[in-house]
Design an enzyme around this catalytic site. Structure first.
Site, mmCIF file in Angstrom:
data_model
loop_
_atom_site.group_PDB
_atom_site.id
_atom_site.type_symbol
_atom_site.label_atom_id
_atom_site.label_comp_id
_atom_site.label_asym_id
_atom_site.label_seq_id
_atom_site.Cartn_x
_atom_site.Cartn_y
_atom_site.Cartn_z
ATOM 1 N N GLN A 246 0.011 2.357 -6.068
ATOM 2 C CA GLN A 246 -1.427 2.659 -5.997
ATOM 3 C C GLN A 246 -2.215 2.188 -7.228
ATOM 4 O O GLN A 246 -3.316 1.671 -7.096
ATOM 5 C CB GLN A 246 -1.625 4.160 -5.832
ATOM 6 C CG GLN A 246 -2.285 4.477 -4.523
ATOM 7 C CD GLN A 246 -2.237 5.954 -4.182
ATOM 8 O OE1 GLN A 246 -1.680 6.758 -4.921
ATOM 9 N NE2 GLN A 246 -2.828 6.300 -3.076
ATOM 10 N N ARG B 222 0.851 -1.199 0.000
ATOM 11 C CA ARG B 222 0.000 0.000 0.000
ATOM 12 C C ARG B 222 0.882 1.243 0.000
ATOM 13 O O ARG B 222 0.932 1.987 0.966
ATOM 14 C CB ARG B 222 -0.945 -0.011 1.207
ATOM 15 C CG ARG B 222 -1.669 -1.318 1.451
ATOM 16 C CD ARG B 222 -2.524 -1.786 0.316
ATOM 17 N NE ARG B 222 -3.785 -1.106 0.131
ATOM 18 C CZ ARG B 222 -4.904 -1.359 0.791
ATOM 19 N NH1 ARG B 222 -4.923 -2.253 1.752
ATOM 20 N NH2 ARG B 222 -6.021 -0.734 0.498
ATOM 21 N N TYR C 34 -2.066 1.256 8.778
ATOM 22 C CA TYR C 34 -3.142 0.278 8.978
ATOM 23 C C TYR C 34 -3.563 0.214 10.433
ATOM 24 O O TYR C 34 -2.796 0.571 11.326
ATOM 25 C CB TYR C 34 -2.656 -1.121 8.589
ATOM 26 C CG TYR C 34 -2.735 -1.366 7.130
ATOM 27 C CD1 TYR C 34 -3.957 -1.554 6.511
ATOM 28 C CD2 TYR C 34 -1.590 -1.415 6.365
ATOM 29 C CE1 TYR C 34 -4.037 -1.785 5.159
ATOM 30 C CE2 TYR C 34 -1.644 -1.643 5.007
ATOM 31 C CZ TYR C 34 -2.879 -1.831 4.417
ATOM 32 O OH TYR C 34 -2.951 -2.052 3.083
ATOM 33 N N SER D 36 -7.616 -1.818 -2.870
ATOM 34 C CA SER D 36 -8.280 -0.508 -2.857
ATOM 35 C C SER D 36 -9.364 -0.429 -3.918
ATOM 36 O O SER D 36 -10.478 -0.011 -3.640
ATOM 37 C CB SER D 36 -7.269 0.616 -3.119
ATOM 38 O OG SER D 36 -6.471 0.803 -1.987
HETATM 39 P P1 NAD Z 1 -8.850 -2.351 5.998
HETATM 40 O O1 NAD Z 1 -9.787 -2.934 4.994
HETATM 41 O O2 NAD Z 1 -7.761 -3.209 6.518
HETATM 42 O O3 NAD Z 1 -9.728 -1.841 7.247
HETATM 43 C C1 NAD Z 1 -10.846 -1.015 7.071
HETATM 44 C C2 NAD Z 1 -10.918 -0.006 8.203
HETATM 45 O O4 NAD Z 1 -11.276 -0.650 9.428
HETATM 46 C C3 NAD Z 1 -9.621 0.745 8.479
HETATM 47 O O5 NAD Z 1 -9.836 2.129 8.316
HETATM 48 C C4 NAD Z 1 -9.299 0.384 9.921
HETATM 49 O O6 NAD Z 1 -8.696 1.450 10.626
HETATM 50 C C5 NAD Z 1 -10.669 0.060 10.484
HETATM 51 N N1 NAD Z 1 -10.651 -0.731 11.722
HETATM 52 C C6 NAD Z 1 -9.882 -1.789 12.052
HETATM 53 N N2 NAD Z 1 -10.163 -2.225 13.299
HETATM 54 C C7 NAD Z 1 -11.155 -1.423 13.773
HETATM 55 C C8 NAD Z 1 -11.870 -1.364 14.995
HETATM 56 N N3 NAD Z 1 -11.623 -2.209 15.998
HETATM 57 N N4 NAD Z 1 -12.806 -0.400 15.130
HETATM 58 C C9 NAD Z 1 -13.061 0.471 14.118
HETATM 59 N N5 NAD Z 1 -12.409 0.467 12.945
HETATM 60 C C10 NAD Z 1 -11.465 -0.465 12.767
HETATM 61 O O7 NAD Z 1 -8.205 -1.026 5.495
HETATM 62 P P2 NAD Z 1 -8.125 -0.367 4.046
HETATM 63 O O8 NAD Z 1 -9.418 0.281 3.769
HETATM 64 O O9 NAD Z 1 -7.654 -1.376 3.072
HETATM 65 O O10 NAD Z 1 -6.992 0.726 4.225
HETATM 66 C C11 NAD Z 1 -6.709 1.342 5.434
HETATM 67 C C12 NAD Z 1 -5.749 2.487 5.206
HETATM 68 O O11 NAD Z 1 -4.588 2.058 4.475
HETATM 69 C C13 NAD Z 1 -6.295 3.613 4.355
HETATM 70 O O12 NAD Z 1 -7.166 4.454 5.015
HETATM 71 C C14 NAD Z 1 -4.988 4.293 3.955
HETATM 72 O O13 NAD Z 1 -4.488 5.084 4.991
HETATM 73 C C15 NAD Z 1 -4.074 3.134 3.742
HETATM 74 N N6 NAD Z 1 -4.008 2.842 2.296
HETATM 75 C C16 NAD Z 1 -2.942 3.308 1.589
HETATM 76 C C17 NAD Z 1 -2.885 3.050 0.209
HETATM 77 C C18 NAD Z 1 -1.742 3.513 -0.605
HETATM 78 O O14 NAD Z 1 -1.006 4.367 -0.192
HETATM 79 N N7 NAD Z 1 -1.557 2.909 -1.784
HETATM 80 C C19 NAD Z 1 -3.872 2.343 -0.427
HETATM 81 C C20 NAD Z 1 -4.951 1.901 0.342
HETATM 82 C C21 NAD Z 1 -4.983 2.142 1.695
#
Ligand code: NAD
Length: 381
Positions: free
Chosen positions: A127, A122, A228, A133
């Site tokens: 990206q 990530r 994360y 994503s």
């Molecule tokens: P994910 O699918 O792993 O999790 C979804 C969400 O659940 C996250 O926001 C996490 O904080 C939340 N979560 C986990 N445990 C929890 C709890 N106990 N209570 C409430 N919420 C909880 O995450 P995702 O959507 O794949 O990505 C998370 C983050 O990764 C993004 O917001 C971003 O910062 C980063 N990201 C970066 C890139 C990149 O730079 N290429 C791409 C995608 C995501």
């Protein structure tokens, strides 16, 4: 360079790994792209559409896979598909290595070089290859539509001659990629939206989409250096549950997306909370396939608990097959161009993307994270 695009065989899989726009780009590089007859059918893409951009339609899978430099597909290869791949072949697809360790075992035994699309790092550079994503965005959008179609109420506020209708209240738990798209979609439909996440960093993003952020003060770090969520202590889980309880109880729709990479999804919505919701309310649990965020959810089934419908869909992106395929294909084509810089495959493990994405190679598990996790699961490979 010969690339074979598989026709998906997994139940319910409607996506295709390369769409004609991406085939056109790759054909321009001088590569030969073979598409299994009917591969695009479930995404409403005809064989002819591939031929028009220079792709070749192929019927005989074993012969095609025997001659391909790389086979590309969406879903985790089935045991029969791995059987069909010749020893030492290369395949790029989703692999679900922690969910289906037996697949990794079979790929290793057959000395397949398997690239797992969910292991794209990530990072900013990666990206445009990031299927987690692109597909999470699709799931977040469709989750709201499912909820709106199931809820026996309007989403928007309506002022009519028959009276004023109050807008629906949507509570999104987990404001990552899927959650943010769910917030945006619910707002577009006119709902009042609240969102919760244990990572305080998402507060501004939630607010910028017009939703209220429900904030919890925890005495521990909740995010990794990579951004994360971390698995939090029982105490923090209890604190979060206490905070979200009233928000769940008063919501018409709850959409849960909370996940911790490599772990079972945390239970956040308890049976007590569901009992406090109004009958007819709807919960969409997008973490269903990872065990669920909601007590009583069953992956792939709609269940009625205390008059509340809980839906935990399986493979939601596949239901938006045209655009989900378009995005997956863009991710796949970008990875292929990194992998094949000069008309030849260059599996350069100095490159962090290729290093991370390559799960099995020459009879070993290369990805350390997968190796460690599988060892913990005491699977002997
Ligand atoms: P994910 O699918 O792993 O999790 C979804 C969400 O659940 C996250 O926001 C996490 O904080 C939340 N979560 C986990 N445990 C929890 C709890 N106990 N209570 C409430 N919420 C909880 O995450 P995702 O959507 O794949 O990505 C998370 C983050 O990764 C993004 O917001 C971003 O910062 C980063 N990201 C970066 C890139 C990149 O730079 N290429 C791409 C995608 C995501």
């Amino acid at each position: 360079m010969k690339i074979a695009v598989a026709r998906e065989t997994a139940a319910g899989e409607r996506r295709v790994a390369l769409t004609p726009d991406q085939v056109a780009r790759l054909v321009k590089k001088g590569w030969e792209i073979y598409i299994e007859a009917g591969a695009g059918e479930a995404s409403l893409i005809s064989d002819q559409a591939y031929e028009e951009v220079g792709g070749t339609i192929a019927g005989d899978r074993p012969a095609l896979w025997q001659n391909a430099d790389i086979v590309v597909k969406v879903a985790v290869p089935t045991p029969e598909e791995i059987e069909t791949l010749p020893e030492g072949a290369m395949v790029a697809s989703l692999l679900n290595p922690l969910g289906q360790p037996e697949v990794i075992q079979q790929l290793t035994a057959k000395k397949i070089t398997a690239l797992g699309m969910e292991l794209i790092p990530r990072t900013s550079r990666a990206q445009s290859m990031d299927v987690l994503s692109s597909q999470a965005g699709v799931a977040g959008y469709k989750a709201v539509l499912l909820a709106a179609a199931t809820l026996p109420k309007f989403f928007p506020m309506l002022t009519t001659a028959a009276g004023t209708i109050r807008p629906a209240k949507v509570f999104v738990i987990g404001a990552g990629v899927a959650g943010l798209q769910a917030i945006a979609t619910a707002r577009r439909l006119g709902a009042v939206v609240e969102a919760f996440d244990i990572r305080p960093a998402v507060k501004e993003e939630v607010q910028s989409l017009g939703a209220k952020f429900v904030e919890v003060q925890l005495e521990e770090e909740t995010a990794t250096a990579g951004g994360y969520a971390k698995e939090v202590s029982e105490d923090s889980k209890k604190k979060s549950q206490a905070l979200i309880s009233d928000h769940v109880a008063t919501a018409d729709v709850v959409i849960t997306t909370a996940q911790v990479p490599g772990r079972k999804a945390p239970i956040l919505v308890t049976d007590d909370m569901i009992a406090r919701m109004q009958p007819g309310s709807v919960i969409i649990d997008l973490a269903g396939e990872q065990g669920g965020n909601c007590e009583g959810c069953e992956a792939g089934r709609d269940v009625l608990v205390h008059g509340v419908t809980i839906i935990a869909p399986i493979n939601l992106p596949s239901t938006v097959a045209i655009h989900a395929s378009q995005m997956f294909a863009k991710n796949m084509a970008t990875l292929l161009q990194l992998l094949i810089p000069e008309n030849e495959i260059n599996l350069d493990f100095e490159d962090d993307i290729l290093d991370s994405v390559c799960v099995t190679h020459q009879g070993t598990i290369r990805n350390q994270r997968v190796k460690d996790a599988l060892q913990q699961m005491t699977v002997t490979v």
